[in-house]
Enzyme design. Structure first.
Site, PDB file in Angstrom:
ATOM      1  N   HIS A  31       0.878  -1.171   0.000  1.00 24.61           N
ATOM      2  CA  HIS A  31       0.000   0.000   0.000  1.00 24.61           C
ATOM      3  C   HIS A  31       0.911   1.215   0.000  1.00 24.61           C
ATOM      4  O   HIS A  31       1.528   1.514   1.007  1.00 24.61           O
ATOM      5  CB  HIS A  31      -0.887  -0.052   1.254  1.00 24.61           C
ATOM      6  CG  HIS A  31      -1.688   1.180   1.519  1.00 24.61           C
ATOM      7  ND1 HIS A  31      -2.414   1.823   0.550  1.00 24.61           N
ATOM      8  CD2 HIS A  31      -1.872   1.890   2.652  1.00 24.61           C
ATOM      9  CE1 HIS A  31      -3.014   2.876   1.084  1.00 24.61           C
ATOM     10  NE2 HIS A  31      -2.688   2.947   2.350  1.00 24.61           N
ATOM     11  N   GLY A  89      -5.244   4.115  -1.628  1.00 26.81           N
ATOM     12  CA  GLY A  89      -4.753   5.402  -1.684  1.00 26.81           C
ATOM     13  C   GLY A  89      -5.005   6.014  -3.026  1.00 26.81           C
ATOM     14  O   GLY A  89      -4.077   6.193  -3.805  1.00 26.81           O
ATOM     15  N   GLU A 135      -7.323  -0.787  -3.465  1.00 27.05           N
ATOM     16  CA  GLU A 135      -8.206  -0.733  -2.304  1.00 27.05           C
ATOM     17  C   GLU A 135      -8.269   0.683  -1.726  1.00 27.05           C
ATOM     18  O   GLU A 135      -7.772   0.925  -0.629  1.00 27.05           O
ATOM     19  CB  GLU A 135      -7.736  -1.722  -1.230  1.00 27.05           C
ATOM     20  CG  GLU A 135      -6.281  -1.515  -0.907  1.00 27.05           C
ATOM     21  CD  GLU A 135      -5.660  -2.596  -0.046  1.00 27.05           C
ATOM     22  OE1 GLU A 135      -6.125  -3.737  -0.071  1.00 27.05           O
ATOM     23  OE2 GLU A 135      -4.687  -2.252   0.650  1.00 27.05           O
ATOM     24  N   PRO A 136      -8.877   1.600  -2.457  1.00 26.84           N
ATOM     25  CA  PRO A 136      -9.025   2.941  -1.911  1.00 26.84           C
ATOM     26  C   PRO A 136      -9.981   2.937  -0.721  1.00 26.84           C
ATOM     27  O   PRO A 136     -10.827   2.052  -0.593  1.00 26.84           O
ATOM     28  CB  PRO A 136      -9.640   3.742  -3.060  1.00 26.84           C
ATOM     29  CG  PRO A 136      -9.669   2.839  -4.244  1.00 26.84           C
ATOM     30  CD  PRO A 136      -9.533   1.445  -3.760  1.00 26.84           C
ATOM     31  N   ARG A 183     -10.540   6.528   1.331  1.00 25.51           N
ATOM     32  CA  ARG A 183     -11.068   7.898   1.404  1.00 25.51           C
ATOM     33  C   ARG A 183     -11.747   8.354   0.128  1.00 25.51           C
ATOM     34  O   ARG A 183     -12.698   9.123   0.170  1.00 25.51           O
ATOM     35  CB  ARG A 183      -9.954   8.873   1.799  1.00 25.51           C
ATOM     36  CG  ARG A 183      -9.042   9.346   0.664  1.00 25.51           C
ATOM     37  CD  ARG A 183      -7.938  10.249   1.143  1.00 25.51           C
ATOM     38  NE  ARG A 183      -7.086   9.557   2.078  1.00 25.51           N
ATOM     39  CZ  ARG A 183      -6.896   9.924   3.341  1.00 25.51           C
ATOM     40  NH1 ARG A 183      -7.453  11.014   3.794  1.00 25.51           N
ATOM     41  NH2 ARG A 183      -6.132   9.210   4.130  1.00 25.51           N
ATOM     42  N   CYS A 191     -12.167  20.941  26.157  1.00 21.24           N
ATOM     43  CA  CYS A 191     -11.270  21.625  27.074  1.00 21.24           C
ATOM     44  C   CYS A 191      -9.851  21.260  26.678  1.00 21.24           C
ATOM     45  O   CYS A 191      -9.185  20.461  27.320  1.00 21.24           O
ATOM     46  CB  CYS A 191     -11.570  21.225  28.507  1.00 21.24           C
ATOM     47  SG  CYS A 191     -10.763  22.339  29.638  1.00 21.24           S
ATOM     48  N   GLU A 192      -9.421  21.846  25.563  1.00 23.10           N
ATOM     49  CA  GLU A 192      -8.136  21.470  24.975  1.00 23.10           C
ATOM     50  C   GLU A 192      -7.826  22.537  23.926  1.00 23.10           C
ATOM     51  O   GLU A 192      -8.639  22.784  23.034  1.00 23.10           O
ATOM     52  CB  GLU A 192      -8.313  20.092  24.318  1.00 23.10           C
ATOM     53  CG  GLU A 192      -7.099  19.565  23.655  1.00 23.10           C
ATOM     54  CD  GLU A 192      -6.468  18.385  24.403  1.00 23.10           C
ATOM     55  OE1 GLU A 192      -7.083  17.826  25.324  1.00 23.10           O
ATOM     56  OE2 GLU A 192      -5.338  18.054  24.048  1.00 23.10           O
ATOM     57  N   TYR A 194     -12.405   8.982   7.546  1.00 17.50           N
ATOM     58  CA  TYR A 194     -11.703   9.179   8.811  1.00 17.50           C
ATOM     59  C   TYR A 194     -12.347  10.317   9.605  1.00 17.50           C
ATOM     60  O   TYR A 194     -11.675  11.035  10.338  1.00 17.50           O
ATOM     61  CB  TYR A 194     -10.193   9.413   8.569  1.00 17.50           C
ATOM     62  CG  TYR A 194      -9.617   8.351   7.663  1.00 17.50           C
ATOM     63  CD1 TYR A 194      -9.408   7.066   8.150  1.00 17.50           C
ATOM     64  CD2 TYR A 194      -9.383   8.598   6.310  1.00 17.50           C
ATOM     65  CE1 TYR A 194      -8.952   6.061   7.313  1.00 17.50           C
ATOM     66  CE2 TYR A 194      -8.922   7.600   5.468  1.00 17.50           C
ATOM     67  CZ  TYR A 194      -8.714   6.336   5.978  1.00 17.50           C
ATOM     68  OH  TYR A 194      -8.270   5.338   5.147  1.00 17.50           O
TER      69      TYR A 194
HETATM   70  C1  LIG Z   1      -6.030   2.818   4.979  1.00 20.40           C
HETATM   71  C2  LIG Z   1      -5.695   1.837   3.965  1.00 20.40           C
HETATM   72  C3  LIG Z   1      -6.117   1.994   2.654  1.00 20.40           C
HETATM   73  C4  LIG Z   1      -6.894   3.182   2.169  1.00 20.40           C
HETATM   74  O1  LIG Z   1      -6.214   4.393   2.263  1.00 20.40           O
HETATM   75  P1  LIG Z   1      -6.969   5.718   1.814  1.00 20.40           P
HETATM   76  O2  LIG Z   1      -5.958   6.771   2.005  1.00 20.40           O
HETATM   77  O3  LIG Z   1      -8.155   5.885   2.705  1.00 20.40           O
HETATM   78  O4  LIG Z   1      -7.394   5.532   0.419  1.00 20.40           O
HETATM   79  C5  LIG Z   1      -5.821   0.990   1.774  1.00 20.40           C
HETATM   80  N1  LIG Z   1      -5.122  -0.086   2.147  1.00 20.40           N
HETATM   81  C6  LIG Z   1      -4.710  -0.278   3.406  1.00 20.40           C
HETATM   82  C7  LIG Z   1      -3.973  -1.510   3.760  1.00 20.40           C
HETATM   83  C8  LIG Z   1      -4.969   0.675   4.353  1.00 20.40           C
HETATM   84  O5  LIG Z   1      -4.531   0.486   5.602  1.00 20.40           O
END
Ligand SMILES: *Cc1c(COP(=O)(O)O)cnc(C)c1O
Length: 431
Positions: A193, A232, A272-273, A275, A347-348, A383
């Site tokens: 990743h 990602g 595997e996106p 976000r 409170c921070e 997130y």
């Molecule tokens: C978090 C994660 C993703 C996704 O990352 P994003 O930045 O949300 O797209 C994909 N693969 C693995 C293993 C992750 O831990």
């Protein structure tokens, strides 16, 4: 945001929801999520390609069901994430592995997920072969490899390289391969990743390089069925831009062919996106409670604060990473802007949503709000709720889902005091 649910054009809906549910609340736009899902589906439309949803970005059942409906598979990072995916309808087992369990560390009921439900383990640490062998596991294995490069959405998220904790360092992987072989676990998948660096060109370069690395390796894995180049897809929080789908789709399609050629058989190529699917589909709606000023003195320059009832217990990204989220005040779009900092109830002192790249306060050009106005923190779907916490005992805010046809569902209610204290006991431990 779709036109129908652009919060800036739909102040009445926000008002009605605020009156009904209180503030803050999370507002999901199904139509927007479907558009982003369609982008990823377009990336992976060539044969031999498969997209997963990295569900940690937003793991609610309604979202998982949306992903399932669209033929996506799951990347889970804990046993409970595997079980949540199962509850939303994803298949167990590894024929095909609809759920991939990517773990740097096994924790929780990982034995059930892997040995009983047959979820494919994607191990990120060499000793995990031994952990699995001790449980009597002889099933298929995926290896997460640190290929030595990568780039998260911020520097703190280092997904590959010497300072990254993820995966098994590529030069040291032979020991893990030997251990898996002698334990009778066929390696069916290799994974890395490289992270959702903010730049699309950088992502494309990283992906090409990664596919090259895997093409070099694939010949030495006789049981290999799939390569995952991880997640990602970048989301630009400052200037939302959609993906250059054709450029990336071509890299993936060519990569799949190259990998299959070097392996001498069909190899599935996965992404595997997380976000990208969900970031833009959700707005955190909060209420302006007050305005107040500090005045300049020898310690620094005064700022004017817009105080709101959402804090970093709701959306932690600005406090944790200095991340930028667009902010609008729908009722005041016609007013000229002035510099304001936006701060929450905790409170921070770090409970400020307007931060610069150096993580210091950075006043934002916003219209002058009035007490009671609703404010939108945009692109909060990834997130966001998933990282919200019980700090300060506020309870997590409700999540609302708006369907394309305008029907509205409460995905999760506001947490109550009883929810916060439900896990407390006076049980004596005799150990
Ligand atoms: C978090 C994660 C993703 C996704 O990352 P994003 O930045 O949300 O797209 C994909 N693969 C693995 C293993 C992750 O831990």
């Amino acid at each position: 945001m779709s036109e129908s649910l652009n919060p800036n054009q739909n102040a009445p809906l926000l008002q009605k929801l605020a009156a009904r549910l209180g503030t803050p609340f999370w507002l999901y736009d199904d139509a927007e999520m479907r558009r982003r899902i369609a982008d990823v589906k377009a990336l992976t439309s060539a044969p031999g390609l498969q997209a997963r949803y990295a569900m940690k970005a937003s793991p609610s059942k309604r979202i998982l069901k949306e992903m399932k409906k669209n033929g996506l598979w799951i990347d889970a990072v804990s046993a409970n994430e595997c079980f949540r995916a199962e509850q939303a309808g994803f298949a167990t087992g590894s024929h095909p592995p609809e759920i991939l369990y990517t773990a740097d560390v096994f924790r929780g009921d990982w034995q059930k997920a892997i040995l009983k439900d047959g979820v494919l383990p994607n191990i990120g640490s060499p000793g995990m072969v031994g952990d699995l062998a001790k449980e009597g596991y002889k099933g298929p294995l995926a290896l997460r490899i640190n290929v030595g490069f990568g780039h998260g959405h911020v520097n703190a998220c280092d997904t590959g390289g010497p300072s990254s904790k993820h995966g098994i360092w590529w030069e040291d992987v032979s020991g893990t391969i030997a251990a898996a072989k002698s334990a009778g676990m066929p390696i069916v998948m290799l994974h890395a990743h490289v992270g959702s660096g903010p730049k699309q060109q950088e992502l494309r370069d990283n992906l090409k390089r990664l596919i090259g690395v895997f093409a070099g390796l694939s010949g030495s894995f006789p049981d290999l069925q799939a390569i995952s180049v991880g997640g990602g897809l970048p989301w630009n929080y400052r200037q939302p831009e959609t993906l250059d789908v054709p450029a990336l789709a071509a890299i993936l399609a060519d990569g799949q062919k190259e990998l299959s050629k070097t392996a001498g058989r069909e190899i599935r190529l996965e992404i595997e996106p997380g976000r990208y699917y969900v970031a833009s589909s959700c707005t955190l709606v909060t209420q302006v409670t007050d305005l107040k000023k500090t005045r300049s003195n020898e310690k620094g320059t005064g700022v004017e604060f817009i105080m709101v009832d959402a804090g970093f217990t709701d959306l932690v990204r600005p406090a944790m990473y200095g991340s930028y989220h667009r902010i609008t005040i729908p009722a005041r779009v016609d007013r000229p802007t002035e510099p304001f900092c936006v701060a929450g109830p905790l409170c921070e002192s770090g409970d400020v949503f307007t931060r610069g790249a150096d993580e210091m306060l950075e006043p934002r050009a916003l219209p002058r709000a009035e007490r009671g106005d609703l404010m939108c923190l945009h692109d909060a779907g990834a997130y966001g709720y998933a990282m919200s916490s019980h700090y300060n005992s506020l309870g997590r805010a409700p999540q609302v889902w708006v369907e394309e046809d305008g029907s509205i569902f409460l995905m999760s209610r506001r947490e109550t005091l009883a929810d916060l204290t439900a896990v407390e006991t006076d049980e004596a431990l005799h150990v």
